[in-house]
Design an enzyme around this catalytic site. Structure first.
Site, short mmCIF file in Angstrom:
data_model
loop_
_atom_site.label_atom_id
_atom_site.label_comp_id
_atom_site.label_asym_id
_atom_site.label_seq_id
_atom_site.Cartn_x
_atom_site.Cartn_y
_atom_site.Cartn_z
N HIS A 1 -5.56 3.69 -1.55
CA HIS A 1 -6.88 4.08 -1.02
C HIS A 1 -7.16 5.52 -1.44
O HIS A 1 -6.50 6.45 -0.98
CB HIS A 1 -6.83 3.95 0.51
CG HIS A 1 -8.14 4.22 1.19
ND1 HIS A 1 -8.30 4.11 2.56
CD2 HIS A 1 -9.36 4.60 0.72
CE1 HIS A 1 -9.55 4.38 2.88
NE2 HIS A 1 -10.21 4.70 1.79
N ARG B 1 -9.21 8.29 -0.79
CA ARG B 1 -10.15 8.69 0.25
C ARG B 1 -11.01 9.84 -0.23
O ARG B 1 -10.59 10.65 -1.08
CB ARG B 1 -9.40 9.11 1.53
CG ARG B 1 -8.69 7.96 2.22
CD ARG B 1 -8.14 8.40 3.57
NE ARG B 1 -9.19 8.52 4.56
CZ ARG B 1 -9.46 7.63 5.50
NH1 ARG B 1 -8.72 6.55 5.62
NH2 ARG B 1 -10.45 7.82 6.34
N GLU C 1 -11.31 -9.26 3.00
CA GLU C 1 -10.04 -8.89 3.62
C GLU C 1 -10.30 -8.74 5.10
O GLU C 1 -11.14 -7.92 5.52
CB GLU C 1 -9.46 -7.61 3.02
CG GLU C 1 -8.13 -7.25 3.70
CD GLU C 1 -7.27 -6.27 2.94
OE1 GLU C 1 -7.30 -6.25 1.70
OE2 GLU C 1 -6.53 -5.52 3.61
N ASN D 1 0.86 -1.19 0.00
CA ASN D 1 0.00 0.00 0.00
C ASN D 1 0.89 1.24 0.00
O ASN D 1 1.68 1.44 0.94
CB ASN D 1 -0.91 -0.07 1.24
CG ASN D 1 -1.87 1.09 1.31
OD1 ASN D 1 -1.48 2.22 1.03
ND2 ASN D 1 -3.10 0.84 1.69
N THR E 1 -8.35 3.58 8.70
CA THR E 1 -9.57 2.77 8.68
C THR E 1 -9.66 1.99 10.00
O THR E 1 -8.90 1.05 10.21
CB THR E 1 -9.55 1.82 7.47
OG1 THR E 1 -9.14 2.57 6.33
CG2 THR E 1 -10.91 1.22 7.20
N HIS F 1 1.03 6.24 1.88
CA HIS F 1 1.74 7.19 2.74
C HIS F 1 2.96 7.82 2.08
O HIS F 1 3.52 8.77 2.62
CB HIS F 1 2.01 6.57 4.11
CG HIS F 1 0.71 6.29 4.81
ND1 HIS F 1 -0.21 7.29 5.08
CD2 HIS F 1 0.12 5.14 5.19
CE1 HIS F 1 -1.29 6.76 5.63
NE2 HIS F 1 -1.11 5.45 5.71
N HIS G 1 -3.88 -4.49 7.70
CA HIS G 1 -3.98 -3.34 8.59
C HIS G 1 -3.08 -3.49 9.81
O HIS G 1 -3.24 -4.41 10.60
CB HIS G 1 -5.41 -3.04 9.07
CG HIS G 1 -5.57 -1.58 9.38
ND1 HIS G 1 -5.14 -1.03 10.55
CD2 HIS G 1 -6.04 -0.55 8.64
CE1 HIS G 1 -5.35 0.27 10.52
NE2 HIS G 1 -5.90 0.59 9.37
N GLY G 2 -2.12 -2.58 9.88
CA GLY G 2 -1.24 -2.51 11.04
C GLY G 2 -0.14 -3.55 11.08
O GLY G 2 0.58 -3.66 12.08
N ARG H 1 -6.76 12.91 1.20
CA ARG H 1 -5.66 13.33 2.08
C ARG H 1 -4.30 12.76 1.64
O ARG H 1 -3.28 13.31 1.97
CB ARG H 1 -5.95 12.98 3.54
CG ARG H 1 -5.91 11.51 3.82
CD ARG H 1 -6.07 11.22 5.31
NE ARG H 1 -7.42 11.46 5.77
CZ ARG H 1 -7.93 10.86 6.84
NH1 ARG H 1 -7.20 10.04 7.56
NH2 ARG H 1 -9.17 11.09 7.22
N GLU I 1 -8.68 0.68 -2.93
CA GLU I 1 -9.52 0.73 -1.72
C GLU I 1 -10.41 1.95 -1.82
O GLU I 1 -9.93 3.05 -2.14
CB GLU I 1 -8.65 0.84 -0.47
CG GLU I 1 -7.81 -0.38 -0.21
CD GLU I 1 -6.92 -0.22 1.00
OE1 GLU I 1 -6.20 -1.18 1.32
OE2 GLU I 1 -6.93 0.86 1.62
N1 PXP Z 1 -5.98 -3.10 3.98
C1 PXP Z 1 -6.96 -2.18 4.03
C2 PXP Z 1 -8.32 -2.56 3.57
C3 PXP Z 1 -6.69 -0.87 4.49
O1 PXP Z 1 -7.67 0.04 4.53
C4 PXP Z 1 -5.37 -0.54 4.85
C5 PXP Z 1 -5.04 0.86 5.28
O2 PXP Z 1 -5.29 1.73 4.24
C6 PXP Z 1 -4.38 -1.53 4.76
C7 PXP Z 1 -4.72 -2.82 4.35
C8 PXP Z 1 -2.95 -1.26 5.11
O3 PXP Z 1 -2.82 -0.94 6.46
P1 PXP Z 1 -1.44 -0.42 7.02
O4 PXP Z 1 -1.15 0.87 6.30
O5 PXP Z 1 -1.70 -0.23 8.47
O6 PXP Z 1 -0.41 -1.46 6.73
#
Ligand code: PXP
Length: 241
Positions: free
Chosen positions: A45, A47, A153, A9, A103, A12, A192-193, A51, A72
Site C-alpha cells: 500500500h 499511502r 476485496e 502484504n 484502512t 509493515h 484486513h485483520g 508512512r 493498494e
Molecule cells: N487488504 C487491504 C485492501 C488492506 O488495505 C490491508 C491493509 O493494508 C490488508 C488487506 C491487510 O490487512 P492486515 O495488515 O490487517 O492483514
C-alpha cells in the site's frame, strides 16, 4: 472449489525500517522470502503520506519479484500516475484518511461512484486488474459490478475484531457477500485483520479466491521468522479449505 491464493502484504516491514530511517529491514527482501515460503502474490500500500512503503519500494518490488504485485492505493491523480507507470498486476483501490492508523472501512462506491469511475476505467484500459476494497454489503457489490471492477476485496476487519455471536453475524455477511460477488462475475478477495485464529472460517468460503494478509504475519515473523509464519498461515488456509 476454487484454489485459495495468499497475498502477503509487506507494508509493515517498511514501517519498521522507517522507524530508523535506513534501509533495513528491506520489504523487497521480505517479498522474496514470502515467494519462497508459498505466497501467491505480494501486496503493498503506497499511502499518500508514505508512512511505510515508498515510491522507490514499489519500483524495486516490481523489478525484483516474479509474483503478481497488488498495489493498494487511494483514488488520487498522483497514485493513478504511479500505477500507470509501474503497471502492477492489480490495483486495489482503498479509502484513505491521513489520520487513520489503518484502512478503517471499505470504500463507499455507492456514494463515490462518479468519482471512482474514471480511475477504474483508466486502470482497466492500461491492462491492470481493478479491485475495489468494500464492506460486505450488497449495494457496494452491485455498484462495483456496475463500475466494471474485476475484483471486490471484502473488508474482514469487523469480523476479525468481533467475538462470539457478533463474529458469527459478521461471518454470515461475508459469506452472503461472497456468494453475490461470484454470481455477478466478480472475483472475490478478502482481507484486513486476519490472524491464525480468524483465517479458518474465511478460508472455508468457497467463492473467496484470495486473502491478503499483512500485519499479523509481520508481527508473527518477529517470533518465528517470516517464512515459517507464512507457511503456517498457508497450512491453516489449506486445512480450512
Ligand atoms: N487488504 C487491504 C485492501 C488492506 O488495505 C490491508 C491493509 O493494508 C490488508 C488487506 C491487510 O490487512 P492486515 O495488515 O490487517 O492483514
Amino acid at each position: 472449489m476454487h484454489p485459495l491464493r495468499l497475498g502477503v502484504n509487506i507494508d509493515h516491514v517498511a514501517t519498521i525500517r522507517n522507524a530508523r530511517g535506513g534501509a533495513h529491514p528491506d520489504p523487497v527482501r521480505a517479498a522474496l522470502i514470502a515467494a519462497e515460503a508459498g505466497a501467491d502474490g505480494i501486496t503493498a500500500h503506497l499511502r499518500e503520506d508514505r508512512r511505510h512503503i515508498s515510491d522507490a519500494d514499489i519500483f524495486r518490488l516490481k523489478a525484483a519479484i516474479a509474483l503478481p504485485l497488488n498495489l493498494e492505493m487511494a483514488a488520487t491523480p498522483e497514485m493513478l500516475a504511479i500505477a500507470l507507470k509501474t503497471r502492477p498486476n492489480a490495483c486495489c483501490i482503498v479509502p484513505e484518511k491521513r489520520q487513520e492508523i489503518t484502512t478503517e472501512g471499505g470504500l463507499d462506491v455507492v456514494r463515490d461512484r462518479a468519482y471512482l469511475k474514471p480511475y477504474v476505467e483508466e486502470l482497466l484500459a492500461a491492462g491492470i486488474r481493478v479491485s475495489l476494497f468494500i464492506d460486505p454489503e450488497s449495494a457496494q457489490i452491485e455498484t462495483s459490478k456496475a463500475l466494471n471492477a474485476t475484483i471486490v476485496e471484502l473488508h474482514t476487519g469487523m469480523y476479525c475484531h468481533a467475538t462470539g455471536q457478533g463474529q458469527l453475524k459478521e461471518l454470515k455477511r461475508i459469506q452472503a457477500a461472497s456468494t453475490l460477488s461470484e454470481k455477478l462475475g466478480l472475483e472475490c478477495h478478502a482481507g484486513h485483520g486476519i490472524s491464525y485464529d480468524t483465517v479458518g472460517p474465511i478460508a472455508a468460503i468457497p467463492e473467496i479466491v484470495e486473502l491478503n494478509i499483512g500485519h499479523f504475519l509481520i508481527g508473527e515473523a518477529i517470533f518465528t521468522g517470516l517464512a515459517p509464519a507464512i507457511a503456517e498461515m498457508r497450512r491453516r488456509m489449506d486445512a480450512a479449505r
